[in-house]
Write an enzyme that holds these catalytic residues in place. Structure first.
Site, short mmCIF file in Angstrom:
data_model
loop_
_atom_site.label_atom_id
_atom_site.label_comp_id
_atom_site.label_asym_id
_atom_site.label_seq_id
_atom_site.Cartn_x
_atom_site.Cartn_y
_atom_site.Cartn_z
N SER A 1 0.28 -1.36 0.18
CA SER A 1 -0.18 0.08 -0.04
C SER A 1 0.48 1.01 -0.10
CB SER A 1 -0.90 0.21 1.09
OG SER A 1 -2.00 0.76 0.97
N ASP B 1 -5.53 -3.82 -2.30
CA ASP B 1 -4.41 -3.45 -1.45
C ASP B 1 -4.09 -4.83 -0.74
OD1 ASP B 1 -3.48 -2.98 0.95
OD2 ASP B 1 -4.84 -0.97 1.70
#
Length: 404
Positions: free
Chosen positions: A59, A229
């Site tokens: 991320s 993610d």
């Protein structure tokens, strides 16, 4: 290059493999990790954060590790992302976190085009069965967007940056190993971009995929797969660096749960409403998984020195800050820098033998120097900055302490 720096790097390179793994956490994590890494770079002699043997990013951590692997230093990142100084990095453009608030128009348009088909199918289903109106029109939920905000700004910015001379948007052309982790939405499994089979994906696209927070940003399509993610599976994926045979592993985790009870008279987090409740919940889940992983690593890799840097659980400033405010970004980066310096000083006795095993040592004079700062104070803006800080603090603590 000064001889002492050459000697330090030589000691570092001969001492074994070094790994660096960074967790995510949105714009907050980007700014925090820049500040923390700048403090680490200054305070540990023999360590060059741009010459680690392997970088693992998830991320927001994927943004930072991709920059480090491309030779961009934490101090340059601070000037670029925090100070908005485009001269910090050759050929760089200005990146504004506010661009992440742009609506995902393509996703909205795609879902809007599906409405007539879904509505017609629902009406026909109800006309045929005549049982439950709700059941017949349940398929209309497919018209809801898979994400409300566009993350294209991340991918576009990094592509433009890494396509320039001196940098690379190709995993295979980097001098150091870079692994960016994202989650395959259809299988729920983690995919390691940068490793064999997935190293042909541009770094900028892999970072955008790893940063696609479900519900906020639409999944990123790569080779027929849809990715979100990377933190869905693990908070940091530090095990990738361990599998690569590192001897020392540096971890930076910007997200910890906030302990609201440390300060006498502090209000309940529930008084802050849904956002504070969700923030604390996500933080607790991510940090719990990290602690579990670290405990297992100490058993499975007892010979590896693992150094974790993260905020204090009593840091109200970090928990309540608004990362889309320019002044807050500056304050948070400086706070991360100073807090990491303090942690290095407080842990100097336990860190010293670990660092020494790998040809590194703490620079105690640097840590003792209380005049050192990371973010330019910009004297001409001091009065305005102080006013901004006071108003933000007032709003924050009224909200928490009095339930406003």
């Amino acid at each position: 290059m000064p001889k002492n720096m050459q000697d330090s790097k030589a000691d570092n390179r001969s001492a074994g493999k070094i790994g660096l793994a960074l967790a995510g956490g949105g714009p907050l994590a980007v700014v925090y990790e820049i500040g923390a890494l700048a403090a680490i770079a200054e305070a540990i002699d023999g360590l060059d954060l741009n010459e680690a043997d392997i970088y693992v990013g998830v991320s927001a951590g994927a943004i930072i590790t991709s920059a480090l692997a491309n030779g961009i230093t934490p101090h340059q990142m601070c000037r670029l992302f925090v100070e908005s100084d485009v001269d910090a990095v050759k050929g760089a453009m200005l990146f504004k976190p506010e661009t992440l608030l742009r609506p995902a128009l393509r996703e909205f348009a795609k879902r809007a085009r599906s409405v007539p088909r879904l509505f017609t199918a629902s009406v026909l289903h109800y006309a045929r069965d005549r049982k439950s109106l709700a059941a017949s029109f349940e398929r209309m939920t497919e018209a809801l967007p898979a994400g409300f905000l566009s993350a294209d700004a991340i991918g576009d910015f990094l592509k433009a940056a890494y396509d320039k001379e001196g940098y690379s948007n190709d995993f295979r052309k980097l001098a150091r190993k870079l692994v960016i982790v994202a989650t395959d939405l259809d299988t729920g499994k983690a995919v390691r971009f940068g490793e064999e089979g997935w190293d042909g994906t541009p770094i900028s696209v892999a970072v955008q995929a790893s940063s696609a927070v479900p519900g906020l940003f639409p999944p990123v399509e790569i080779n027929g797969h849809h990715f979100v993610d990377g933190a869905l599976r693990k908070t940091m994926h530090a095990s990738i660096a361990l599998e690569d045979g590192v001897d020392v592993l540096l971890l930076v985790n910007p997200i910890v749960p906030y302990n609201a009870r440390f300060k006498r008279g502090a209000g309940k987090l529930v008084n802050g409403g849904l956002i504070d409740v969700l923030s604390q919940t996500v933080r607790s889940i991510l940090h719990s998984r990290l602690e579990t992983g670290l405990a297992s690593y100490q058993v499975s890799h007892p010979h590896v020195d693992i150094l974790l840097f993260q905020p204090s659980e009593t840091d109200a400033e970090l928990f309540f800050t608004n990362m889309f405010s320019y002044n807050n970004r500056r304050r948070t980066c400086e706070q991360a820098y100073q807090n990491t310096r303090l942690a290095l000083w407080q842990q100097r006795h336990t860190l010293a033998p670990k660092l020494a095993r790998h040809g590194m040592r703490l620079n105690l004079p640097v840590l003792r120097d209380t005049s050192m700062t990371l973010v330019d104070a910009q004297p001409q803006r001091k009065s305005l900055a102080r006013l901004d800080a006071a108003l933000v603090d007032l709003e924050r603590y009224l909200k928490v302490a009095h339930g406003v």
